[in-house]
Enzyme design. Structure first.
Site, mmCIF file in Angstrom:
data_model
loop_
_atom_site.group_PDB
_atom_site.id
_atom_site.type_symbol
_atom_site.label_atom_id
_atom_site.label_comp_id
_atom_site.label_asym_id
_atom_site.label_seq_id
_atom_site.Cartn_x
_atom_site.Cartn_y
_atom_site.Cartn_z
ATOM 1 N N ARG A 100 2.174 -8.363 -7.709
ATOM 2 C CA ARG A 100 2.872 -7.145 -7.248
ATOM 3 C C ARG A 100 2.447 -6.021 -8.177
ATOM 4 O O ARG A 100 2.621 -6.097 -9.396
ATOM 5 C CB ARG A 100 4.382 -7.336 -7.316
ATOM 6 N N HIS A 127 2.903 -4.704 2.220
ATOM 7 C CA HIS A 127 3.845 -5.748 1.762
ATOM 8 C C HIS A 127 3.790 -6.932 2.732
ATOM 9 O O HIS A 127 4.765 -7.229 3.429
ATOM 10 C CB HIS A 127 5.259 -5.160 1.684
ATOM 11 N N GLN A 130 6.543 -9.834 3.000
ATOM 12 C CA GLN A 130 7.820 -9.387 3.570
ATOM 13 C C GLN A 130 7.801 -9.478 5.097
ATOM 14 O O GLN A 130 8.769 -9.902 5.739
ATOM 15 C CB GLN A 130 8.107 -7.945 3.136
ATOM 16 N N ASP A 224 13.950 0.941 5.141
ATOM 17 C CA ASP A 224 13.606 0.624 3.754
ATOM 18 C C ASP A 224 14.101 1.783 2.895
ATOM 19 O O ASP A 224 14.397 2.870 3.419
ATOM 20 C CB ASP A 224 12.071 0.471 3.652
ATOM 21 N N CYS A 265 14.266 -4.778 4.290
ATOM 22 C CA CYS A 265 13.596 -5.674 3.336
ATOM 23 C C CYS A 265 14.410 -5.848 2.058
ATOM 24 O O CYS A 265 14.257 -6.851 1.366
ATOM 25 C CB CYS A 265 12.202 -5.153 3.019
ATOM 26 N N ARG A 293 12.317 -15.067 2.814
ATOM 27 C CA ARG A 293 11.270 -14.747 1.837
ATOM 28 C C ARG A 293 10.749 -16.038 1.204
ATOM 29 O O ARG A 293 9.559 -16.198 0.984
ATOM 30 C CB ARG A 293 11.797 -13.791 0.746
HETATM 31 N N1 NVA Z 1 9.131 0.517 -0.309
HETATM 32 C C1 NVA Z 1 9.813 -0.279 -1.303
HETATM 33 C C2 NVA Z 1 9.854 -1.713 -0.897
HETATM 34 C C3 NVA Z 1 10.648 -2.601 -1.817
HETATM 35 C C4 NVA Z 1 10.626 -4.030 -1.377
HETATM 36 C C5 NVA Z 1 9.092 -0.106 -2.634
HETATM 37 O O1 NVA Z 1 7.864 -0.137 -2.647
HETATM 38 O O2 NVA Z 1 9.763 0.074 -3.652
HETATM 39 N N1 CP Z 2 11.995 -7.091 -0.362
HETATM 40 C C1 CP Z 2 11.483 -7.244 -1.572
HETATM 41 O O1 CP Z 2 10.283 -7.281 -1.781
HETATM 42 O O2 CP Z 2 12.421 -7.348 -2.574
HETATM 43 P P1 CP Z 2 12.123 -7.357 -4.119
HETATM 44 O O3 CP Z 2 11.592 -5.993 -4.482
HETATM 45 O O4 CP Z 2 13.448 -7.644 -4.771
HETATM 46 O O5 CP Z 2 11.112 -8.411 -4.436
#
Ligand code: NVA
Ligand code: CP
Length: 313
Positions: A100, A127, A130, A224, A265, A293
């Site tokens: 990530r 993502h 997800q 989101d 998500c 997940r």
């Molecule tokens: N758009 C959000 C998704 C978190 C799972 C982010 O990138 O922070």
């Molecule tokens: N939805 C998701 O990716 O959650 P986290 O940021 O907690 O991993």
């Protein structure tokens, strides 16, 4: 396909296989408990995570392996070691790596230099893991017959919006993304990719800047956070103002189909992108979605390590 770098890399057959396997891992988490016996999987994150980290570590454990969690600063990458060299070293120890981070290009570079599967656990633009959990949840609710249904994301044109478009296109769905115009619209590249995929799957890819029109007749309303990890704090006020009409509330839910569901998500900010009434209401399937997940990441790890995903031709 060695890696899962982008949502758009998946073929329909890959998604079907992954969702079938995830369904099995949902009822019997330990059915492949020796698949990664005596092996390790690295989970490297330069952004925070609750679900993706816990799901990944649990998935590896259920497959009989040992997860090695690495926080961003812990690697020598921060001191100038190249991604390519890091990829080669991790390939010597681990059976897969879930990453990530911010830049998609860093994930691509890892994929190019690692000999093990690299899994995108979120970047600024995508993502993929997800979306598999989302569609595992959708399939449980609506089954495989999705003709005539509308699958709508309303909110920021971010990584989730891009992934939503790509997966909807792969699934042959009527997929809609509704965001403000300009700065917070989805990237043109993501829209073009989804439209390209739609040519062969029969999907309809729609960008609709009017949230009420987008919500109308939808079977799924998805949203989101409005401020993603890494978004500049200096833009918060301007951004929240632009996104205010895109909040999913009982008015927008009321425009959707009678049997519609709400997905997110997570993490969520009640009172921003969604009201508490909706996210905690009886059309919300967010906890099942979060549960998936683990089932879907377990399926991804299982099939990628066995070299069983083909990717899109
Ligand atoms: N758009 C959000 C998704 C978190 C799972 C982010 O990138 O922070
Ligand atoms: N939805 C998701 O990716 O959650 P986290 O940021 O907690 O991993």
């Amino acid at each position: 396909m060695k890696d899962l770098l982008r949502t758009a890399d998946l073929s329909r057959a890959d998604v079907d296989l992954l969702l079938d396997t995830a369904a099995k891992f949902a009822t019997d988490p330990l059915r492949s408990k020796d698949a990664l016996a005596n092996r390790t999987v690295a989970i490297y994150m330069t952004k925070p995570s609750t679900r993706t980290r816990l799901a990944s570590e649990t998935a590896v454990a259920h497959l009989g392996g040992t997860p090695i969690f690495i926080r961003g600063d812990d690697l020598q990458i921060g001191r100038g070691e190249t991604i390519a060299d890091t990829a080669r070293v991790i390939s010597g120890f681990c059976s897969a790596l879930l990453i990530r981070t911010f830049n998609q290009s860093d994930v691509d570079e890892l994929g190019a230099h690692a000999t093990i599967p690299i899994i995108n656990g979120l970047t600024d633009t995508d993502h993929p893991t997800q979306l598999l959990a989302d569609w595992a949840t959708i399939r449980e609710v609506f089954g495989n017959e999705i003709k005539g249904r509308k699958f709508t994301y309303i909110g920021d044109g971010n990584n989730m919006a891009h992934a939503w478009l790509a997966m909807g296109a792969i699934m042959g769905a009527h997929v809609v993304v509704s965001t403000p115009t300009g700065k917070w619209a989805p990237d043109n590249e993501a829209i073009a990719t989804a439209r390209k995929i739609a040519e062969s799957t029969g999907a309809t890819v729609e960008i609709d800047h009017d949230p009420e029109n987008a919500a109308k007749g939808s079977s799924v309303l998805y949203t989101d956070v409005w401020m993603s990890m890494g978004d500049p704090e200096s833009e918060r006020t301007e951004k929240l103002k632009a996104l205010a009409p895109y909040q999913i509330n009982s008015h927008l839910m009321g425009l959707s189909e009678k049997d519609s569901i709400f997905l997110h998500c997570l993490p969520a900010h009640r009172g921003e992108e969604v009201t508490a009434e909706v996210i905690d209401g009886n059309q919300s399937h967010i906890w099942r979605e979060a549960f998936h997940r683990r089932t879907t990441i377990q399926a991804i790890m299982y099939h990628l390590v066995r070299g069983e995903l083909t990717g899109r031709a």
